[in-house]
Design a protein around this motif. Sequence first.
Motif, PDB file in Angstrom:
ATOM      1  N   GLY A 116       4.027  -1.104  -5.392  1.00  0.00           N
ATOM      2  CA  GLY A 116       2.856  -1.199  -4.562  1.00  0.00           C
ATOM      3  C   GLY A 116       1.566  -2.189  -5.568  1.00  0.00           C
ATOM      4  N   LEU A 117       0.658  -2.109  -4.973  1.00  0.00           N
ATOM      5  CA  LEU A 117      -0.491  -2.827  -5.647  1.00  0.00           C
ATOM      6  C   LEU A 117      -0.993  -2.161  -7.143  1.00  0.00           C
ATOM      7  CD1 LEU A 117      -3.072  -3.738  -2.627  1.00  0.00           C
ATOM      8  CD2 LEU A 117      -1.977  -5.317  -4.337  1.00  0.00           C
ATOM      9  N   TRP A 120      -3.672 -13.227   0.612  1.00  0.00           N
ATOM     10  CA  TRP A 120      -2.777 -12.502   1.497  1.00  0.00           C
ATOM     11  C   TRP A 120      -1.627 -11.520   0.446  1.00  0.00           C
ATOM     12  CZ3 TRP A 120       1.976 -15.071   4.138  1.00  0.00           C
ATOM     13  CH2 TRP A 120       2.814 -14.029   5.004  1.00  0.00           C
ATOM     14  N   VAL A 121      -1.838 -10.486   0.696  1.00  0.00           N
ATOM     15  CA  VAL A 121      -0.856  -9.511  -0.257  1.00  0.00           C
ATOM     16  C   VAL A 121       0.231  -9.024   0.722  1.00  0.00           C
ATOM     17  CG1 VAL A 121      -2.617  -9.203  -1.960  1.00  0.00           C
ATOM     18  CG2 VAL A 121      -2.391  -7.398  -0.221  1.00  0.00           C
ATOM     19  N   ASP A 122       1.489  -9.291   0.231  1.00  0.00           N
ATOM     20  CA  ASP A 122       2.764  -8.929   1.045  1.00  0.00           C
ATOM     21  C   ASP A 122       4.006  -8.860   0.114  1.00  0.00           C
ATOM     22  OD1 ASP A 122       4.864  -8.757   3.103  1.00  0.00           O
ATOM     23  OD2 ASP A 122       3.220  -9.378   4.314  1.00  0.00           O
ATOM     24  N   ASP A 123       4.941  -8.014   0.545  1.00  0.00           N
ATOM     25  CA  ASP A 123       6.237  -7.934  -0.505  1.00  0.00           C
ATOM     26  C   ASP A 123       7.218  -8.962   0.132  1.00  0.00           C
ATOM     27  OD1 ASP A 123       6.123  -6.210   1.841  1.00  0.00           O
ATOM     28  OD2 ASP A 123       8.070  -5.393   1.154  1.00  0.00           O
ATOM     29  N   GLU A 124       6.809  -9.631   1.046  1.00  0.00           N
ATOM     30  CA  GLU A 124       7.876 -10.490   1.684  1.00  0.00           C
ATOM     31  C   GLU A 124       7.300 -12.180   1.621  1.00  0.00           C
ATOM     32  OE1 GLU A 124       8.515  -8.798   5.602  1.00  0.00           O
ATOM     33  OE2 GLU A 124       9.861  -7.619   4.807  1.00  0.00           O
ATOM     34  N   HIS A 126      -0.208 -13.625  -2.474  1.00  0.00           N
ATOM     35  CA  HIS A 126       0.230 -12.814  -3.644  1.00  0.00           C
ATOM     36  C   HIS A 126       1.329 -12.009  -3.284  1.00  0.00           C
ATOM     37  CE1 HIS A 126      -0.131 -11.172  -7.549  1.00  0.00           C
ATOM     38  NE2 HIS A 126      -0.408  -9.905  -6.914  1.00  0.00           N
ATOM     39  N   HIS A 127       2.429 -12.093  -3.849  1.00  0.00           N
ATOM     40  CA  HIS A 127       3.784 -11.270  -3.694  1.00  0.00           C
ATOM     41  C   HIS A 127       3.588  -9.813  -4.347  1.00  0.00           C
ATOM     42  CE1 HIS A 127       7.740  -9.407  -4.345  1.00  0.00           C
ATOM     43  NE2 HIS A 127       8.098  -9.992  -3.312  1.00  0.00           N
ATOM     44  N   LEU A 163       0.900  -1.188  -0.176  1.00  0.00           N
ATOM     45  CA  LEU A 163      -0.083   0.072   0.040  1.00  0.00           C
ATOM     46  C   LEU A 163       0.862   1.206  -0.209  1.00  0.00           C
ATOM     47  CD1 LEU A 163      -2.793  -0.998   2.246  1.00  0.00           C
ATOM     48  CD2 LEU A 163      -2.679  -1.182  -0.031  1.00  0.00           C
ATOM     49  N   ILE A 164       2.153   1.316   0.556  1.00  0.00           N
ATOM     50  CA  ILE A 164       2.951   2.439   0.557  1.00  0.00           C
ATOM     51  C   ILE A 164       4.086   1.806  -0.148  1.00  0.00           C
ATOM     52  CG2 ILE A 164       4.379   3.839   1.944  1.00  0.00           C
ATOM     53  CD1 ILE A 164       2.594   3.682   4.333  1.00  0.00           C
ATOM     54  N   PRO A 165       4.117   2.306  -1.373  1.00  0.00           N
ATOM     55  CA  PRO A 165       5.330   1.629  -2.227  1.00  0.00           C
ATOM     56  C   PRO A 165       6.641   2.272  -1.923  1.00  0.00           C
ATOM     57  CG  PRO A 165       3.889   2.973  -3.729  1.00  0.00           C
ATOM     58  CD  PRO A 165       3.005   2.943  -2.235  1.00  0.00           C
TER      59      PRO A 165
END
Length: 176
Positions: free
Chosen positions: A158-159, A127-131, A151-152, A23-25
């Motif tokens: 960001g999304l 689940w959306v996450d960058d990790e 979902h990475h 959400l906060i790229p």
Amino acid sequence: MPRMDAGGEAVRPLLFLDVDGPLIPFGGLAPSRRGGTEGSTDAANPLLNRLDPAVGRRLAMLGYELVWATTWDEDANEDVAPRLGLPSLPVLPWPEPSEGDEQDARAGRHWKTRPIVAWASGRAFAWVDDEITRADREWVAAHHDGPALLHHVDPRVGLGPEDFAVLAEWAESPER
């Protein structure tokens, strides 16, 4: 056809949301999506200016039950949700560190994986996450009784439209 509970009510899948990255790229400095230059409207946390209200509208239209899965905890409801045009959302509580955390770290799993699966309790979730890693996907497949999409999200951007397409397609999939 949507899934139904015992009372005949439609059960929406859960969508666990991380804040930092999805959400906060974290991409390079760019004009604020709210107008002005980045950092010009929120001195307390200039990264909040990277939130895009259009993302909140798109999340609300997906048909998921949204849940914060972030270390922002309740601050996500105070600082992030209003900027995205979202209502106050449930916040996944994080347990105290345990031996399981060490096992997860050694196996390459995220420390959020077990609490998310426990909260979902067999219910369909994304689940959306960058990790998120392959180890997380494997653990969820072995320990979660319902459908799950991990979902990475690229933390630099960001999304985005492709992410929303994946989330919408999965939520509407009869195989889910």
